[in-house]
Write an enzyme that holds these catalytic residues in place. Structure first.
Site, PDB file in Angstrom:
ATOM      1  N   ASP A  59       6.838   2.612   2.258  1.00 30.10           N
ATOM      2  CA  ASP A  59       5.535   2.231   2.541  1.00 30.10           C
ATOM      3  C   ASP A  59       5.830   1.243   3.740  1.00 30.10           C
ATOM      4  O   ASP A  59       6.223  -0.025   3.535  1.00 30.10           O
ATOM      5  CB  ASP A  59       4.675   1.422   1.274  1.00 30.10           C
ATOM      6  CG  ASP A  59       3.347   0.906   1.625  1.00 30.10           C
ATOM      7  OD1 ASP A  59       2.320   1.605   1.557  1.00 30.10           O
ATOM      8  OD2 ASP A  59       3.316  -0.479   2.404  1.00 30.10           O
ATOM      9  N   TYR A  64       3.868  -3.462  10.807  1.00 26.56           N
ATOM     10  CA  TYR A  64       5.312  -4.261  10.759  1.00 26.56           C
ATOM     11  C   TYR A  64       6.368  -3.995  11.572  1.00 26.56           C
ATOM     12  O   TYR A  64       7.483  -4.617  11.397  1.00 26.56           O
ATOM     13  CB  TYR A  64       5.777  -3.559   9.237  1.00 26.56           C
ATOM     14  CG  TYR A  64       4.932  -3.574   7.855  1.00 26.56           C
ATOM     15  CD1 TYR A  64       3.794  -4.542   8.062  1.00 26.56           C
ATOM     16  CD2 TYR A  64       5.049  -2.818   6.851  1.00 26.56           C
ATOM     17  CE1 TYR A  64       3.239  -4.570   6.886  1.00 26.56           C
ATOM     18  CE2 TYR A  64       4.482  -2.811   5.863  1.00 26.56           C
ATOM     19  CZ  TYR A  64       3.197  -3.800   5.732  1.00 26.56           C
ATOM     20  OH  TYR A  64       2.434  -3.641   4.695  1.00 26.56           O
ATOM     21  N   LYS A  89      -0.003   2.629   8.053  1.00 21.82           N
ATOM     22  CA  LYS A  89      -1.123   2.226   7.885  1.00 21.82           C
ATOM     23  C   LYS A  89      -1.523   1.796   9.562  1.00 21.82           C
ATOM     24  O   LYS A  89      -0.655   1.456  10.480  1.00 21.82           O
ATOM     25  CB  LYS A  89      -1.145   0.787   7.198  1.00 21.82           C
ATOM     26  CG  LYS A  89      -0.402   0.770   5.953  1.00 21.82           C
ATOM     27  CD  LYS A  89      -0.541  -0.485   5.025  1.00 21.82           C
ATOM     28  CE  LYS A  89       0.435  -0.674   3.933  1.00 21.82           C
ATOM     29  NZ  LYS A  89       1.752  -0.653   4.223  1.00 21.82           N
ATOM     30  N   HIS A 122      -5.619  -0.137   7.230  1.00 18.16           N
ATOM     31  CA  HIS A 122      -4.997  -1.569   6.721  1.00 18.16           C
ATOM     32  C   HIS A 122      -5.794  -2.369   6.369  1.00 18.16           C
ATOM     33  O   HIS A 122      -5.408  -3.145   5.288  1.00 18.16           O
ATOM     34  CB  HIS A 122      -3.944  -2.178   7.848  1.00 18.16           C
ATOM     35  CG  HIS A 122      -2.913  -2.840   7.443  1.00 18.16           C
ATOM     36  ND1 HIS A 122      -1.677  -2.821   7.900  1.00 18.16           N
ATOM     37  CD2 HIS A 122      -2.776  -3.624   6.239  1.00 18.16           C
ATOM     38  CE1 HIS A 122      -0.763  -3.308   7.253  1.00 18.16           C
ATOM     39  NE2 HIS A 122      -1.437  -4.010   6.099  1.00 18.16           N
TER      40      HIS A 122
HETATM   41  P1  NDP Z   1       7.049  -8.443  -2.950  1.00 18.33           P
HETATM   42  O1  NDP Z   1       5.664  -8.927  -4.008  1.00 18.33           O
HETATM   43  O2  NDP Z   1       7.481  -7.131  -3.149  1.00 18.33           O
HETATM   44  O3  NDP Z   1       7.913  -9.552  -3.197  1.00 18.33           O
HETATM   45  C1  NDP Z   1       9.069  -9.456  -2.070  1.00 18.33           C
HETATM   46  C2  NDP Z   1       9.905 -10.839  -2.104  1.00 18.33           C
HETATM   47  O4  NDP Z   1      10.544 -10.935  -3.619  1.00 18.33           O
HETATM   48  C3  NDP Z   1      11.079 -10.861  -1.386  1.00 18.33           C
HETATM   49  O5  NDP Z   1      11.297 -12.415  -0.851  1.00 18.33           O
HETATM   50  C4  NDP Z   1      12.218 -10.456  -2.125  1.00 18.33           C
HETATM   51  O6  NDP Z   1      13.409 -10.845  -1.708  1.00 18.33           O
HETATM   52  C5  NDP Z   1      11.892 -10.837  -3.552  1.00 18.33           C
HETATM   53  N1  NDP Z   1      12.368 -10.094  -4.510  1.00 18.33           N
HETATM   54  C6  NDP Z   1      12.400  -8.649  -4.739  1.00 18.33           C
HETATM   55  N2  NDP Z   1      13.019  -8.283  -5.901  1.00 18.33           N
HETATM   56  C7  NDP Z   1      13.299  -9.318  -6.452  1.00 18.33           C
HETATM   57  C8  NDP Z   1      13.808  -9.495  -7.686  1.00 18.33           C
HETATM   58  N3  NDP Z   1      14.315  -8.686  -8.638  1.00 18.33           N
HETATM   59  N4  NDP Z   1      13.939 -10.868  -8.237  1.00 18.33           N
HETATM   60  C9  NDP Z   1      13.863 -11.819  -7.326  1.00 18.33           C
HETATM   61  N5  NDP Z   1      13.163 -11.633  -6.216  1.00 18.33           N
HETATM   62  C10 NDP Z   1      12.965 -10.519  -5.895  1.00 18.33           C
HETATM   63  O7  NDP Z   1       6.149  -8.789  -1.438  1.00 18.33           O
HETATM   64  P2  NDP Z   1       5.657  -7.839  -0.149  1.00 18.33           P
HETATM   65  O8  NDP Z   1       4.737  -8.937   0.219  1.00 18.33           O
HETATM   66  O9  NDP Z   1       6.791  -7.223   0.669  1.00 18.33           O
HETATM   67  O10 NDP Z   1       4.768  -6.631  -1.086  1.00 18.33           O
HETATM   68  C11 NDP Z   1       5.392  -5.356  -1.194  1.00 18.33           C
HETATM   69  C12 NDP Z   1       5.225  -4.466  -0.265  1.00 18.33           C
HETATM   70  O11 NDP Z   1       3.808  -4.414  -0.440  1.00 18.33           O
HETATM   71  C13 NDP Z   1       5.297  -4.625   1.320  1.00 18.33           C
HETATM   72  O12 NDP Z   1       6.730  -4.532   1.576  1.00 18.33           O
HETATM   73  C14 NDP Z   1       4.281  -3.914   1.946  1.00 18.33           C
HETATM   74  O13 NDP Z   1       4.962  -2.392   1.961  1.00 18.33           O
HETATM   75  C15 NDP Z   1       2.970  -3.868   1.044  1.00 18.33           C
HETATM   76  N6  NDP Z   1       2.177  -4.828   1.581  1.00 18.33           N
HETATM   77  C16 NDP Z   1       0.876  -4.337   2.001  1.00 18.33           C
HETATM   78  C17 NDP Z   1      -0.090  -5.059   2.305  1.00 18.33           C
HETATM   79  C18 NDP Z   1      -1.398  -4.859   2.875  1.00 18.33           C
HETATM   80  O14 NDP Z   1      -2.074  -5.465   3.427  1.00 18.33           O
HETATM   81  N7  NDP Z   1      -1.597  -3.586   2.570  1.00 18.33           N
HETATM   82  C19 NDP Z   1       0.188  -6.893   2.286  1.00 18.33           C
HETATM   83  C20 NDP Z   1       1.516  -7.199   1.835  1.00 18.33           C
HETATM   84  C21 NDP Z   1       2.501  -6.205   1.367  1.00 18.33           C
HETATM   85  P3  NDP Z   1      14.548 -10.143  -0.789  1.00 18.33           P
HETATM   86  O15 NDP Z   1      13.979  -9.236   0.039  1.00 18.33           O
HETATM   87  O16 NDP Z   1      15.225 -11.190  -0.203  1.00 18.33           O
HETATM   88  O17 NDP Z   1      15.600  -9.520  -1.913  1.00 18.33           O
END
Ligand code: NDP
Length: 287
Positions: A59, A64, A89, A122
């Site tokens: 995704d 991004y 998106k 988006h």
């Molecule tokens: P998430 O809710 O997926 O959280 C990501 C964070 O959690 C990062 O800091 C990561 O750290 C940490 N993390 C991941 N796995 C673990 C774990 N097992 N234990 C502890 N911490 C963990 O955040 P996102 O906002 O990135 O959402 C996911 C996806 O959703 C996005 O990447 C995007 O593709 C989509 N999205 C879409 C939006 C929209 O408007 N359509 C808006 C926001 C997101 P690290 O990477 O350092 O491991």
């Protein structure tokens, strides 16, 4: 309803298991999010790690800035195109009919692909007129074979309903922020009634709730990490969660949510965590 739910759940055995969309295409039940990943090495290595581990659903989004790196990871993976599910998106500044056509061409070129599996508007932020013109272009691009499924993101009920009200098709997907801490019952009810698949973005609350003692208590009960409980909660509700991580161990552990099932009682407890916790933005309420 309960029987349907359990039949559906038993058919989901890994992140590669697919769910049928209303347009007949299928979508892997857990995706890999790449928001907040630096373009270049960080995105390419993380996406490649995810693909090698078994994720088949990526995704990304034009905003991004990492579509090219996602495309590079896809090429390096050697995985046949038809096994993959790639979403990107269309950003707000490219809404409108002609812009949308150009935006998809640009995204396809960066990704190095002939088509995307899912293209999403988006956000609804640019207003009704632009949204409808964009949707008209999306329907054409779908007919032209450049997009398999068309959908929206951050749409509230009123944004979705304006599509059929103006003679357009309903989206196959609505990607929204949804977690136990942000339940969004009205959008869920509407989408489920109309067969619109909900994708759960920021399913880990961007890390903001992973230390919540209430969540930790449930995680300990299942001998799981809090992140796994949040991802599994999403899967059990029939949403498609999109966890993001640049950390190999987490990329792997976030996939490991098919060896346990959260009980009905604990799902209800998790549902009770709703406090309308929005992590970043909430365009679902825009005009
Ligand atoms: P998430 O809710 O997926 O959280 C990501 C964070 O959690 C990062 O800091 C990561 O750290 C940490 N993390 C991941 N796995 C673990 C774990 N097992 N234990 C502890 N911490 C963990 O955040 P996102 O906002 O990135 O959402 C996911 C996806 O959703 C996005 O990447 C995007 O593709 C989509 N999205 C879409 C939006 C929209 O408007 N359509 C808006 C926001 C997101 P690290 O990477 O350092 O491991």
């Amino acid at each position: 309803m309960a029987r349907l739910f359990s039949a559906r759940m038993t058919s989901l055995t890994s992140v590669q298991s697919r769910i049928k969309l209303t347009d007949g295409h299928t979508i892997p039940c857990v995706g890999f999010g790449v928001y907040n990943m630096r373009p270049g090495k960080e995105t390419e290595q993380s996406a490649l790690c995810a693909l090698k581990a078994g994720y088949r659903h990526l995704d990304t989004a034009n905003i991004y800035g990492n579509e090219k790196s996602v495309g590079d990871a896809i090429k390096k993976s050697g995985i046949p195109r038809e096994e993959l599910f790639v979403t990107t998106k269309l950003w707000d500044n490219m809404q409108g009919y002609d812009n949308a056509i150009k935006a998809l061409e640009s995204s396809l070129s960066k990704l190095g692909l002939d088509y995307v599996d899912l293209y999403l508007i988006h956000s609804p932020n640019p207003g009704k007129e632009k949204r409808l013109a964009t949707w008209k272009a999306m329907e054409k691009l779908q007919r032209d074979g450049k997009i398999r499924s068309i959908g929206v993101s951050n749409y509230g009920v009123h944004h979705i309903q304006e599509l059929p009200d103006n003679g357009y098709s309903l989206p196959a997907v609505n990607q929204i922020e949804i977690t136990p801490y942000l339940a969004r019952p009205k959008i869920v009810e509407y989408c489920q009634k109309h067969g619109i698949q909900i994708e759960a973005y920021s399913p880990l609350t961007m890390g903001t709730k992973l230390s919540d003692p209430k969540l930790k208590k449930i995680a300990d009960k299942y001998n799981q990490q809090p992140a796994n409980i949040l991802i599994r909660w999403s899967v059990q509700h029939g949403y498609v969660p999109l966890p993001k991580s640049v950390t190999k161990e987490r990329i792997l552990s976030n996939m490991d949510v098919f060896s346990f099932e959260i009980s009905k009682e604990d799902m209800e407890t998790l549902d009770g965590f709703d406090e309308h916790h929005v992590t970043e933005w909430d365009p679902t309420v825009s005009a």
